[in-house]
Scaffold this motif. Structure first.
Motif, PDB file in Angstrom:
ATOM      1  N   UNK A 119       0.874  -1.178   0.000  1.00  0.00           N
ATOM      2  CA  UNK A 119       0.000   0.000   0.000  1.00  0.00           C
ATOM      3  C   UNK A 119       0.908   1.224   0.000  1.00  0.00           C
ATOM      4  N   UNK A 120       0.706   2.120  -0.955  1.00  0.00           N
ATOM      5  CA  UNK A 120       1.564   3.304  -1.014  1.00  0.00           C
ATOM      6  C   UNK A 120       0.822   4.584  -0.641  1.00  0.00           C
ATOM      7  N   UNK A 121      -0.509   4.537  -0.676  1.00  0.00           N
ATOM      8  CA  UNK A 121      -1.260   5.741  -0.329  1.00  0.00           C
ATOM      9  C   UNK A 121      -2.642   5.364   0.190  1.00  0.00           C
ATOM     10  N   UNK A 122      -3.045   6.054   1.245  1.00  0.00           N
ATOM     11  CA  UNK A 122      -4.429   5.955   1.709  1.00  0.00           C
ATOM     12  C   UNK A 122      -4.914   7.382   1.864  1.00  0.00           C
ATOM     13  N   UNK A 123      -6.061   7.668   1.263  1.00  0.00           N
ATOM     14  CA  UNK A 123      -6.650   9.001   1.376  1.00  0.00           C
ATOM     15  C   UNK A 123      -7.959   8.904   2.148  1.00  0.00           C
ATOM     16  N   UNK A 124      -8.261   9.986   2.836  1.00  0.00           N
ATOM     17  CA  UNK A 124      -9.484   9.997   3.634  1.00  0.00           C
ATOM     18  C   UNK A 124     -10.290  11.247   3.299  1.00  0.00           C
ATOM     19  N   UNK A 125     -11.596  11.089   3.305  1.00  0.00           N
ATOM     20  CA  UNK A 125     -12.487  12.232   3.111  1.00  0.00           C
ATOM     21  C   UNK A 125     -13.434  12.302   4.305  1.00  0.00           C
ATOM     22  N   UNK A 126     -13.682  13.504   4.785  1.00  0.00           N
ATOM     23  CA  UNK A 126     -14.590  13.710   5.910  1.00  0.00           C
ATOM     24  C   UNK A 126     -15.924  14.272   5.436  1.00  0.00           C
ATOM     25  N   UNK A 127     -16.035  14.475   4.109  1.00  0.00           N
ATOM     26  CA  UNK A 127     -17.241  15.104   3.564  1.00  0.00           C
ATOM     27  C   UNK A 127     -17.770  14.328   2.366  1.00  0.00           C
ATOM     28  N   UNK A 128     -17.873  13.009   2.551  1.00  0.00           N
ATOM     29  CA  UNK A 128     -18.500  12.129   1.557  1.00  0.00           C
ATOM     30  C   UNK A 128     -17.811  12.174   0.191  1.00  0.00           C
ATOM     31  N   UNK A 129     -16.505  12.430   0.187  1.00  0.00           N
ATOM     32  CA  UNK A 129     -15.755  12.307  -1.051  1.00  0.00           C
ATOM     33  C   UNK A 129     -15.492  13.608  -1.791  1.00  0.00           C
TER      34      UNK A 129
ATOM     35  N   UNK B 269     -15.921  -6.981  -1.821  1.00  0.00           N
ATOM     36  CA  UNK B 269     -16.486  -5.661  -1.571  1.00  0.00           C
ATOM     37  C   UNK B 269     -15.330  -4.696  -1.295  1.00  0.00           C
ATOM     38  N   UNK B 270     -14.869  -3.991  -2.316  1.00  0.00           N
ATOM     39  CA  UNK B 270     -13.790  -3.022  -2.064  1.00  0.00           C
ATOM     40  C   UNK B 270     -14.103  -1.638  -2.625  1.00  0.00           C
ATOM     41  N   UNK B 271     -15.344  -1.447  -3.065  1.00  0.00           N
ATOM     42  CA  UNK B 271     -15.709  -0.108  -3.508  1.00  0.00           C
ATOM     43  C   UNK B 271     -15.716   0.827  -2.295  1.00  0.00           C
ATOM     44  N   UNK B 272     -15.488   2.115  -2.546  1.00  0.00           N
ATOM     45  CA  UNK B 272     -15.426   3.090  -1.459  1.00  0.00           C
ATOM     46  C   UNK B 272     -16.802   3.210  -0.808  1.00  0.00           C
TER      47      UNK B 272
END
Ligand SMILES: Nc1nc2c(c(=O)[nH]1)N[C@H]1C(S)=C(S)[C@@H](COP(=O)(O)O)O[C@H]1N2
Ligand SMILES: [Mo]
Length: 378
Positions: free
Chosen positions: A298-308, A367-370
């Motif tokens: 894994x080289x990157x993980x991004x997070x969203x706090x506002x539904x993308x 199941x790996x969709x966001x």
């Protein structure tokens, strides 16, 4: 049914082993497993209690299709047959005299996250806890195959477990069958492990005592427990657990064609906060979780706090074994009260990232969709 949702809205949900509030979420919670089915036994890890790189043996999810067989180690034999020069029966002592290796590998059940699908699908209703990471010790399958001498005609290697029973749902074969899965010879001769230890301890009966396969980079269904027979075949195997169960529709050559599920799909999961957790406004909260993929770091993980709408890069934990998950965390200071929809998405070294939409060809698997995870800022 119990759930691993950690609702902090009073009254708090009972006995799930979940961290019920943000402050307590920082503390490791050792909460036991969630029963998805009692016979055959199917237990889910409370993913919200994730507190380290290694999943403790007693916290590791359990997925069984049949009753757990009781196998006395001294009577047990591993049979190797089919397209081999020297059919073998290996005893426990003979096996243990072979060269020992360890691998740290994440196992995820192909049905993990299935409960989040709409419309609802059949199968054990896993939330996020049908996944774990452990150090597995044993002998390379390749060395056992070498001892038996694979014939040039061998194309696949079938691993058969000592557990058996009848299938209930049609289509189904008549009578009892064993749990069995095949591997292409290339994978079988590469990094597949026949493991007798999990995190330095003998396998427990639920995890496959005395011997199980570990297929790094593949979904859990390939990791055959209570291993009793290894059969090399000249023809592709179409057993129940790779044609009816644990198969999906692939469209590489025209019309959809049913193929066995194999490689893990790149995926990140949030451990904390949990679904519907209350997060205090104006304070810093450590969002954390894990991410994994197949045969690539894994080289990157991004997070969203506002539904993308907006995405931020999280901090990644140490890069270790390529088959192990990577922990991650992110410091969040929510400044607005109300509902917040969190999302994470991982990218691996091969540039693969998570899809935004469900692929209907996958049925109830992979199941790996966001996905969105709603919490409440108060
Ligand atoms: N013999 C046998 N092996 C098996 C199974 C089983 O039912 N019987 N379940 C498989 C599935 S679907 C998964 S996800 C993993 C789970 O391994 P665990 O129970 O050690 O977590 O075991 C796999 N190996
Ligand atoms: Mo599974």
């Amino acid at each position: 049914m119990n759930s691993s949702h950690s609702s902090a809205h009073p009254p708090a949900s009972s006995g799930t082993g979940q961290a019920p509030s943000a402050s307590r979420a920082e503390r490791p919670v050792h909460g036991g497993l969630i029963v998805r089915q009692s016979e055959p036994v199917n237990l889910e890890s409370p993913f919200g209690a994730l507190d380290g790189f290694i999943t403790r043996n007693e916290d590791f999810f359990v997925r069984c299709h049949f009753p757990i067989p009781e196998i006395p180690r001294d009577q047990w034999r591993l049979k190797i047959r089919g397209e081999v020069q020297r059919p073998l029966e290996i005893s426990w002592d003979e096996l243990r005299a072979m060269r020992e290796t360890s691998v740290t590998a994440t196992i995820e059940c192909a049905g993990n996250g299935r409960v989040f699908l709409t419309p609802k699908v059949d199968g054990a209703q896993w939330e996020r806890g049908a996944v774990g990471n452990a150090v597995w010790t044993g002998v390379r399958l390749a060395e056992v195959l070498q001892r038996a001498g694979l014939k040039a005609s061998a194309r696949e290697v079938i691993l058969t477990g000592g557990d058996r029973g009848e299938i209930e749902l049609a289509p189904r074969p008549g009578g009892e069958i064993h749990y069995a899965r095949s591997l292409p010879v290339a994978k079988a001769s590469d990094d597949v492990l026949l493991a007798w230890e999990m995190n330095g301890q003998d396998l427990t009966p639920a995890h496959g005592f005395p011997l199980r396969a570990i297929v790094p980079g593949w979904y859990g269904m390939a990791a055959v427990k209570w291993l009793s027979e290894i059969t090399a075949t000249a023809e592709p195997f179409h057993g129940y657990y790779q044609s009816v169960d644990y198969a999906y529709w692939q469209r590489e050559s025209g019309e959809p064609s049913l193929v066995p599920i194999t490689a893990l799909q790149v995926k990140a999961q949030i451990a904390r906060p949990g679904p519907a957790e209350v997060v205090p406004v104006g304070q810093s909260y450590r969002v954390c979780g894990a991410a994994w993929s197949s045969e690539a770091a894994i080289v990157r993980v991004e997070i969203s706090m506002d539904a993308g709408r907006n995405w931020h890069e999280v901090r990644l934990g140490e890069k270790t074994d390529p088959h192990a998950w990577r922990l991650w965390d992110f410091s969040w200071r929510p400044d607005q009260r109300g509902r917040a929809t969190l999302m994470v998405r991982a990218t691996d070294a091969k540039g693969r990232t998570q899809p935004t939409r469900r692929d209907a060809d996958r049925g109830g698997y992979m199941v790996n969709e966001v996905l969105g995870l709603d919490v409440f800022v108060e």
